[in-house]
Design an enzyme around this catalytic site. Structure first.
Site, short mmCIF file in Angstrom:
data_model
loop_
_atom_site.label_atom_id
_atom_site.label_comp_id
_atom_site.label_asym_id
_atom_site.label_seq_id
_atom_site.Cartn_x
_atom_site.Cartn_y
_atom_site.Cartn_z
N GLU A 242 1.33 -6.90 6.32
CA GLU A 242 0.23 -6.91 7.29
C GLU A 242 -0.89 -7.79 6.75
O GLU A 242 -1.11 -7.84 5.54
CB GLU A 242 -0.32 -5.50 7.48
N ASP A 261 2.07 5.89 3.03
CA ASP A 261 1.81 5.40 4.39
C ASP A 261 2.98 4.59 4.96
O ASP A 261 3.25 4.63 6.16
CB ASP A 261 0.55 4.52 4.35
N HIS A 266 8.50 4.40 7.05
CA HIS A 266 9.03 3.22 7.74
C HIS A 266 10.07 2.45 6.90
O HIS A 266 11.15 2.13 7.38
CB HIS A 266 7.90 2.26 8.11
#
Ligand code: BG6
Length: 516
Positions: A242, A261, A266
């Protein structure tokens, strides 16, 4: 459940296909004045409405402490959807969507407030013609999950009643705990009120089209699967990069970090989809059983070896696309001396017949040079390098890159002869682009997942055992850093591809990260 016909056009061929439309239900969002509701849930529902996938009567009841009226709630959501969708915001479509939205001021921690909520639910179901189906969504700070679930249970809302018959389901946002122990405690709390079949844990990466397509790509085609193993694959890289920072979420993020996170959920979910065996059917449990088996086959890394297998990073000041960027420690609600990681890179191996000896390198970070999520499969080189000594070129490695975002698609890289009298080898690519092939960008992941939860299809939702095995892999890392919070933490300038130590993780094995 109804069926809505939809025209699908593939390479000029138009076919009619059926899309399931759920039975009418009421989506009750706890934490409705928060970011998630405005930025993700409501825009996703609005997209479902435009695709005609919401059933007649479907309604949303937002619950939060802020004393909004229905009208103020609608106006705030309209503003946010307009900002989120830009030119794609259609005011006329919003006008027909907004009457589905309602608001109820209430505090999930206040047990006294639940009878009033129950009354509002009954009234709304009656008014909107909903046969008592309730889907609860916990868009709350994780520390309040337990209280919300208990409140639902104690007020008799977790199962059908005479006045509210119909299904009961609960959707929980990640993080599902902070470590294995807290994940188990959360599961125990949830399962004291709901059966596992009623619980839908959201990992929005699994709702992304390209991630779902990975199953079709692997198991719907005969040509890739024979190559999908240690005999042909050298290693796999999974990246979720990101360029944004933590934004307004410093409060949550500083207590979580990239491992909790992104890696725990993910990235490990992507690994499971890449590595799993073909399921015997597409039923939710058959698919999830295979994922569980794969995650259980990952070789556990003990605390003392975690430093060899995992690198953490935190961004310092830097420049992204010409703009100066503040260091993580100066972000809002982040401790000035924070030792929280904003980057993680880890190396795993899978102890099974398919993958023995093939490293899987996973990485994710904020404030990196670009935004891209991809899975890159690096194939072994040809056994005999006939062209290695070619005067003009070096053969590139065979690579299959599955781009999850932003350029959703797949490419296969191979070597070709550059035109000319001498043998000059150059890597070239076959490409598939979602947008070009299907003429449209894919829909928001949250929409797909909300629809599945309404339909009761749990295939794309991690099961309790999957969540727990993921934590058990990372617990030794977390214990190591709890003992010494600055361990394995290196700094990288915002706008780079992460700390040099993460490059060393691969360089040790004569490999390098792919620059997406
Ligand atoms: C969320 C994380 O789960 O995923 C965020 O909490 C992260 O920190 C986000 O930014 C990334 O999602 P996407 O879909 O933008 O890649």
């Amino acid at each position: 459940m109804g069926v809505s016909p939809e025209a699908e056009s593939v390479a000029g061929v138009s076919t009619e296909m059926s899309v399931a439309v759920p039975d009418p239900c009421l989506l009750v969002i706890f934490g409705a004045s928060g970011d998630l509701t405005r930025r993700k849930l409501v825009p996703a529902l609005f997209a479902l409405q435009r695709e005609k996938l919401l059933p007649e009567g479907f309604s949303v009841l937002g619950v939060s402490r802020t004393p909004y009226t229905d009208d103020v709630f609608r106006a705030r959501l309209a503003e946010e959807a307009r900002a989120e969708l830009g030119a794609a915001f259609d005011p006329a479509a919003w006008e027909s969507f907004a009457p589905r939205l309602f608001y109820h001021p209430g505090d999930v921690l206040d047990r006294e407030g639940y009878p009033a909520l129950r009354g509002r639910l009954r009234a709304l179901c009656a008014e909107r013609g909903i046969p008592g189906n309730l889907l609860f969504y916990l868009a709350l700070a994780p520390k309040h999950y337990g209280a919300a679930v208990l409140g639902i249970g104690e007020s008799g809302l977790s199962g059908p009643s005479e006045k509210l018959p119909g299904f009961r389901r609960v959707v929980i946002e990640k993080p599902f705990g902070n470590d294995l122990e807290s994940a188990k405690a959360l599961s125990a709390g949830v399962s004291s009120v709901f059966r596992e079949a009623q619980v839908f844990r959201i990992d929005h990466y699994l709702g992304k089209e390209t991630v779902q397509n990975l199953l079709v790509f692997r198991f719907g085609n005969g040509i890739f699967e024979p190559l999908w193993n240690r005999n042909y694959i050298d290693h796999v890289q999974i990246t979720a990069a990101e360029d944004i920072g933590v934004g307004s979420r410093g409060d949550y993020y500083d207590g979580a970090g990239a491992v909790r996170d992104m890696l725990q959920n993910h990235l490990l979910q992507l690994l499971a989809v890449v590595g799993m065996e073909p399921p015997i059917s597409l039923s939710a449990d058959d698919v999830r059983d295979e994922k569980l088996k794969l995650l259980r086959s990952i070789e556990p890394i003990p605390s003392e070896r975690a430093g060899e297998a995992c690198v953490r990073g935190q961004y310092t000041a830097g420049t992204i696309r010409g703009h100066a960027v503040e260091p993580y420690r100066k972000e809002k609600n982040v401790a000035p001396g924070s030792l929280t990681e904003t980057y993680v890179a880890a190396r795993f191996t899978i102890d099974n017949w398919r993958w023995g000896g093939v490293p899987f390198y996973l990485r994710s970070g904020k404030r990196l040079a670009g935004r891209t999520s991809e899975i890159a499969i690096f194939f072994r080189p040809a056994p005999y390098r006939l062209f290695e000594h070619s005067a003009c070129g070096q053969p590139g490695s065979n690579l299959l890159a599955l781009n999850i975002q932003p350029d959703e698609g797949i490419f296969l890289q191979f070597d070709a002869k550059f035109p000319g009298p001498s043998i000059r080898v150059q890597p070239v690519r076959f490409r598939f682009s979602y947008e070009q092939s299907f003429g449209a960008k894919s829909q928001p992941a949250y929409g797909r997942l909300l629809l599945d939860a309404m339909l009761g299809d749990a295939t794309l939702f991690p099961r309790e055992d999957i969540v727990e095995v993921s934590w058990s892999l990372l617990d030794p890392f977390l214990a190591r850093w709890k003992e010494n919070p600055g361990r394995d933490l290196y700094f990288y300038p915002a706008g780079s591809w992460g700390p040099a130590e993460a490059d060393a993780l691969l360089a040790r094995e004569k490999r390098a990260w792919r620059t997406p």
